[in-house]
Design a protein around this motif. Sequence first.
Motif, PDB file in Angstrom:
ATOM      1  N   PRO A 149      16.294  -5.566   5.253  1.00  0.00           N
ATOM      2  CA  PRO A 149      16.192  -4.412   4.507  1.00  0.00           C
ATOM      3  C   PRO A 149      17.397  -3.670   4.228  1.00  0.00           C
ATOM      4  CG  PRO A 149      14.704  -4.379   6.392  1.00  0.00           C
ATOM      5  CD  PRO A 149      15.504  -5.489   6.560  1.00  0.00           C
ATOM      6  N   PHE A 150      18.442  -3.940   4.841  1.00  0.00           N
ATOM      7  CA  PHE A 150      19.685  -3.442   4.857  1.00  0.00           C
ATOM      8  C   PHE A 150      20.481  -4.049   3.508  1.00  0.00           C
ATOM      9  CE2 PHE A 150      20.059  -3.012   9.533  1.00  0.00           C
ATOM     10  CZ  PHE A 150      18.865  -2.356   9.735  1.00  0.00           C
ATOM     11  N   LEU A 151      20.433  -3.450   2.288  1.00  0.00           N
ATOM     12  CA  LEU A 151      20.724  -3.993   1.146  1.00  0.00           C
ATOM     13  C   LEU A 151      22.333  -4.160   1.109  1.00  0.00           C
ATOM     14  CD1 LEU A 151      19.035  -2.228  -1.485  1.00  0.00           C
ATOM     15  CD2 LEU A 151      18.420  -4.260  -0.264  1.00  0.00           C
ATOM     16  N   ALA A 152      23.290  -3.277   1.977  1.00  0.00           N
ATOM     17  CA  ALA A 152      24.654  -3.569   1.971  1.00  0.00           C
ATOM     18  C   ALA A 152      24.708  -5.010   2.756  1.00  0.00           C
ATOM     19  CB  ALA A 152      25.104  -2.408   2.788  1.00  0.00           C
ATOM     20  N   VAL A 153      24.061  -5.483   3.759  1.00  0.00           N
ATOM     21  CA  VAL A 153      24.282  -6.522   4.536  1.00  0.00           C
ATOM     22  C   VAL A 153      24.060  -7.834   3.652  1.00  0.00           C
ATOM     23  CG1 VAL A 153      24.388  -5.223   6.904  1.00  0.00           C
ATOM     24  CG2 VAL A 153      22.188  -6.785   5.776  1.00  0.00           C
ATOM     25  N   ALA A 154      23.133  -7.813   2.732  1.00  0.00           N
ATOM     26  CA  ALA A 154      22.811  -8.884   1.824  1.00  0.00           C
ATOM     27  C   ALA A 154      23.735  -8.995   0.963  1.00  0.00           C
ATOM     28  CB  ALA A 154      21.445  -8.360   1.156  1.00  0.00           C
ATOM     29  N   ASP A 155      24.526  -8.027   0.416  1.00  0.00           N
ATOM     30  CA  ASP A 155      25.643  -8.118  -0.596  1.00  0.00           C
ATOM     31  C   ASP A 155      27.134  -8.876  -0.066  1.00  0.00           C
ATOM     32  OD1 ASP A 155      24.172  -7.061  -2.648  1.00  0.00           O
ATOM     33  OD2 ASP A 155      25.071  -5.173  -2.525  1.00  0.00           O
ATOM     34  N   ARG A 156      27.083  -8.385   1.176  1.00  0.00           N
ATOM     35  CA  ARG A 156      28.246  -8.879   2.059  1.00  0.00           C
ATOM     36  C   ARG A 156      27.739 -10.488   2.321  1.00  0.00           C
ATOM     37  NH1 ARG A 156      28.490  -4.051   6.554  1.00  0.00           N
ATOM     38  NH2 ARG A 156      28.602  -2.423   4.950  1.00  0.00           N
ATOM     39  N   TYR A 157      26.754 -10.920   2.740  1.00  0.00           N
ATOM     40  CA  TYR A 157      26.360 -12.028   2.919  1.00  0.00           C
ATOM     41  C   TYR A 157      26.325 -13.041   1.523  1.00  0.00           C
ATOM     42  CZ  TYR A 157      22.930 -16.001   2.827  1.00  0.00           C
ATOM     43  OH  TYR A 157      22.440 -17.158   2.652  1.00  0.00           O
ATOM     44  N   ASN A 158      25.996 -12.447   0.493  1.00  0.00           N
ATOM     45  CA  ASN A 158      25.964 -13.139  -0.945  1.00  0.00           C
ATOM     46  C   ASN A 158      27.721 -13.290  -1.284  1.00  0.00           C
ATOM     47  OD1 ASN A 158      23.490 -13.703  -1.305  1.00  0.00           O
ATOM     48  ND2 ASN A 158      23.245 -11.534  -2.214  1.00  0.00           N
ATOM     49  N   GLY A 159      28.466 -12.343  -0.889  1.00  0.00           N
ATOM     50  CA  GLY A 159      29.843 -12.265  -1.315  1.00  0.00           C
ATOM     51  C   GLY A 159      30.712 -13.508  -0.570  1.00  0.00           C
ATOM     52  N   PHE A 160      30.197 -13.496   0.758  1.00  0.00           N
ATOM     53  CA  PHE A 160      30.724 -14.462   1.652  1.00  0.00           C
ATOM     54  C   PHE A 160      30.418 -15.796   1.242  1.00  0.00           C
ATOM     55  CE2 PHE A 160      31.133 -16.601   5.877  1.00  0.00           C
ATOM     56  CZ  PHE A 160      32.364 -16.354   6.310  1.00  0.00           C
ATOM     57  N   MET A 161      29.053 -15.882   1.083  1.00  0.00           N
ATOM     58  CA  MET A 161      28.487 -17.540   0.789  1.00  0.00           C
ATOM     59  C   MET A 161      29.079 -17.894  -0.398  1.00  0.00           C
ATOM     60  SD  MET A 161      27.082 -17.879   3.634  1.00  0.00           S
ATOM     61  CE  MET A 161      25.986 -19.401   3.667  1.00  0.00           C
ATOM     62  N   ASP A 162      28.974 -17.070  -1.443  1.00  0.00           N
ATOM     63  CA  ASP A 162      29.513 -17.273  -2.708  1.00  0.00           C
ATOM     64  C   ASP A 162      30.785 -17.743  -2.781  1.00  0.00           C
ATOM     65  OD1 ASP A 162      27.069 -16.898  -3.491  1.00  0.00           O
ATOM     66  OD2 ASP A 162      27.475 -14.977  -5.160  1.00  0.00           O
ATOM     67  N   GLU A 163      31.917 -17.153  -2.219  1.00  0.00           N
ATOM     68  CA  GLU A 163      33.173 -17.462  -2.099  1.00  0.00           C
ATOM     69  C   GLU A 163      33.393 -18.762  -1.201  1.00  0.00           C
ATOM     70  OE1 GLU A 163      34.970 -15.681  -3.887  1.00  0.00           O
ATOM     71  OE2 GLU A 163      37.029 -16.433  -3.493  1.00  0.00           O
ATOM     72  N   ALA A 164      32.597 -18.963  -0.235  1.00  0.00           N
ATOM     73  CA  ALA A 164      32.613 -20.372   0.747  1.00  0.00           C
ATOM     74  C   ALA A 164      32.300 -21.335  -0.206  1.00  0.00           C
ATOM     75  CB  ALA A 164      31.872 -20.009   1.723  1.00  0.00           C
ATOM     76  N   LYS A 165      31.281 -21.144  -1.093  1.00  0.00           N
ATOM     77  CA  LYS A 165      30.713 -22.280  -1.791  1.00  0.00           C
ATOM     78  C   LYS A 165      32.004 -22.784  -2.932  1.00  0.00           C
ATOM     79  CE  LYS A 165      26.658 -23.259  -4.557  1.00  0.00           C
ATOM     80  NZ  LYS A 165      25.552 -22.758  -5.190  1.00  0.00           N
ATOM     81  N   LYS A 166      32.701 -21.830  -3.337  1.00  0.00           N
ATOM     82  CA  LYS A 166      34.037 -22.249  -4.399  1.00  0.00           C
ATOM     83  C   LYS A 166      34.910 -22.995  -3.679  1.00  0.00           C
ATOM     84  CE  LYS A 166      33.928 -17.628  -6.457  1.00  0.00           C
ATOM     85  NZ  LYS A 166      34.645 -16.393  -6.834  1.00  0.00           N
ATOM     86  N   HIS A 167      34.861 -22.853  -2.358  1.00  0.00           N
ATOM     87  CA  HIS A 167      35.703 -23.841  -1.664  1.00  0.00           C
ATOM     88  C   HIS A 167      35.257 -25.223  -1.081  1.00  0.00           C
ATOM     89  CE1 HIS A 167      38.142 -20.238  -2.008  1.00  0.00           C
ATOM     90  NE2 HIS A 167      39.008 -20.860  -1.651  1.00  0.00           N
ATOM     91  N   ASN A 168      33.917 -25.440  -1.209  1.00  0.00           N
ATOM     92  CA  ASN A 168      32.960 -26.295  -1.018  1.00  0.00           C
ATOM     93  C   ASN A 168      32.724 -26.099   0.384  1.00  0.00           C
ATOM     94  OD1 ASN A 168      32.953 -27.739  -3.285  1.00  0.00           O
ATOM     95  ND2 ASN A 168      34.949 -28.475  -2.829  1.00  0.00           N
ATOM     96  N   LEU A 169      32.565 -25.129   1.064  1.00  0.00           N
ATOM     97  CA  LEU A 169      32.212 -25.019   2.161  1.00  0.00           C
ATOM     98  C   LEU A 169      30.518 -24.166   2.418  1.00  0.00           C
ATOM     99  CD1 LEU A 169      35.521 -23.652   4.073  1.00  0.00           C
ATOM    100  CD2 LEU A 169      34.522 -25.763   4.185  1.00  0.00           C
ATOM    101  N   LYS A 170      29.973 -24.484   3.626  1.00  0.00           N
ATOM    102  CA  LYS A 170      28.749 -23.984   3.830  1.00  0.00           C
ATOM    103  C   LYS A 170      28.527 -23.294   5.261  1.00  0.00           C
ATOM    104  CE  LYS A 170      23.606 -24.948   2.257  1.00  0.00           C
ATOM    105  NZ  LYS A 170      23.271 -24.211   3.534  1.00  0.00           N
ATOM    106  N   PRO A 171      28.896 -22.176   5.255  1.00  0.00           N
ATOM    107  CA  PRO A 171      28.919 -21.587   6.767  1.00  0.00           C
ATOM    108  C   PRO A 171      27.533 -21.525   7.283  1.00  0.00           C
ATOM    109  CG  PRO A 171      30.221 -20.026   5.047  1.00  0.00           C
ATOM    110  CD  PRO A 171      29.343 -21.282   4.405  1.00  0.00           C
ATOM    111  N   ASP A 172      27.395 -21.496   8.538  1.00  0.00           N
ATOM    112  CA  ASP A 172      26.237 -21.367   9.132  1.00  0.00           C
ATOM    113  C   ASP A 172      26.049 -19.863   9.290  1.00  0.00           C
ATOM    114  OD1 ASP A 172      25.841 -24.031   9.792  1.00  0.00           O
ATOM    115  OD2 ASP A 172      26.320 -23.836  11.894  1.00  0.00           O
ATOM    116  N   VAL A 173      24.767 -19.546   9.319  1.00  0.00           N
ATOM    117  CA  VAL A 173      24.117 -18.076   9.228  1.00  0.00           C
ATOM    118  C   VAL A 173      23.202 -17.898  10.208  1.00  0.00           C
ATOM    119  CG1 VAL A 173      22.897 -16.271   7.839  1.00  0.00           C
ATOM    120  CG2 VAL A 173      24.437 -18.264   6.780  1.00  0.00           C
ATOM    121  N   LEU A 174      23.494 -16.651  10.975  1.00  0.00           N
ATOM    122  CA  LEU A 174      22.531 -16.261  12.196  1.00  0.00           C
ATOM    123  C   LEU A 174      22.177 -14.873  11.702  1.00  0.00           C
ATOM    124  CD1 LEU A 174      22.118 -17.399  15.176  1.00  0.00           C
ATOM    125  CD2 LEU A 174      23.265 -15.244  15.776  1.00  0.00           C
TER     126      LEU A 174
END
Length: 354
Positions: free
Chosen positions: A209-234
């Motif tokens: 429910p914390f929208l800020a953390v969803a945006d942080r997650y999306n930014g981090f994951m999208d940027e990783a994807k650009k570098h062909n990386l897929k971080p684990d998420v907890l």
Amino acid sequence: MIIHVSRFGLFCLTNMELVPQQKKGGTVSNIREIAKKANVGIATVSRYINNTGYVSEQTAKKIDKVIKELDYTPNALAKAIFSKKNKTIGLMVPNVANPFFSQLANEIEMLASINNYTILLCNTNDDPQKELDYLQVFKEHRVAGIIVSRTLCPKEYLGIRVPVVTFENPISDQYVNVSSDNYLGGQKAFRVLYNNGARRLLHIRGANPFLAVADRYNGFMDEAKKHNLKPDVLQFDTDFSVEMLNDTRHQIVDINKYDGVFVFNDIMASLIIRDIHKSQCRIPEDIQVVGYDNSYICELLSPALSTLDQKVHEIAENLINALFSEIKGQKCVSHHILVEPSVVERMTTDKEKT
Ligand code: XLF
């Protein structure tokens, strides 16, 4: 409010009369007593105390003298109700145990007090029922405006009569919302870790429910994807609470699988750093850590935490300015204020690695 009909027409008694003041001797003094002792009408005393009409200098002096004798303090709430000018702002934060929110409350309080406003501060604990209860308290206290952080019941604010501005979770397009540019922050967090050589990445994400953390997650994951990386998420299902310090459920197993961790806020990053120390991994040599907030604990941790600066002062300033504009009846030009976060590299990231 009591309305009296006299042969002179309609007049109101202030609610101050209903709220007697404690006297030195243990008994109470009220506006009626002041009027009696000063030998003037109740309405005259009310006019004088509330500054709502003419009172001769001689009468004012008499009333002043009696007020001092009786040690009378006008009741702020009653005064607010009568004059319709309350100088209190209701502020809700999830919890001041999180240093970011204690800093935010502190900044808002300082800016409010410069403008002669006081703050009524409430912790919602991210509990919608608690938030609703406090909203009711704010209404009862006739606050001049409300600042609510991370609301979990946005619909409840729709149509309420006082100005409301939000931090993070918004109410609707009609209400001013201020937040860090969390998507950009997530991207920047990835780049710090990546540029410092980390490739085996973990993201520790906050609750849904914390929208800020969803945006942080999306930014981090999208940027990783650009570098062909897929971080684990907890994913954590709550924000920090003091009880977590003794709760081992949150400990991360296999932390040594990773060489870079982005944690959704600084206070959670401090718990992760504690886990990393327990696992005998070295920071930043074996594993690098980036937080989010730039709260004061970053400097107190060992090693000092690299993080994204939300710019708490700028956020507080935007919130207060927007609220004061609305209190004055001026509409704000922008309803979505994004504050650009910046990277602050301290000792948990390792520039030497690249
Ligand atoms: O809601 C987010 C998550 O935690 C908020 O801005 C914070 O970063 C504060 O610590």
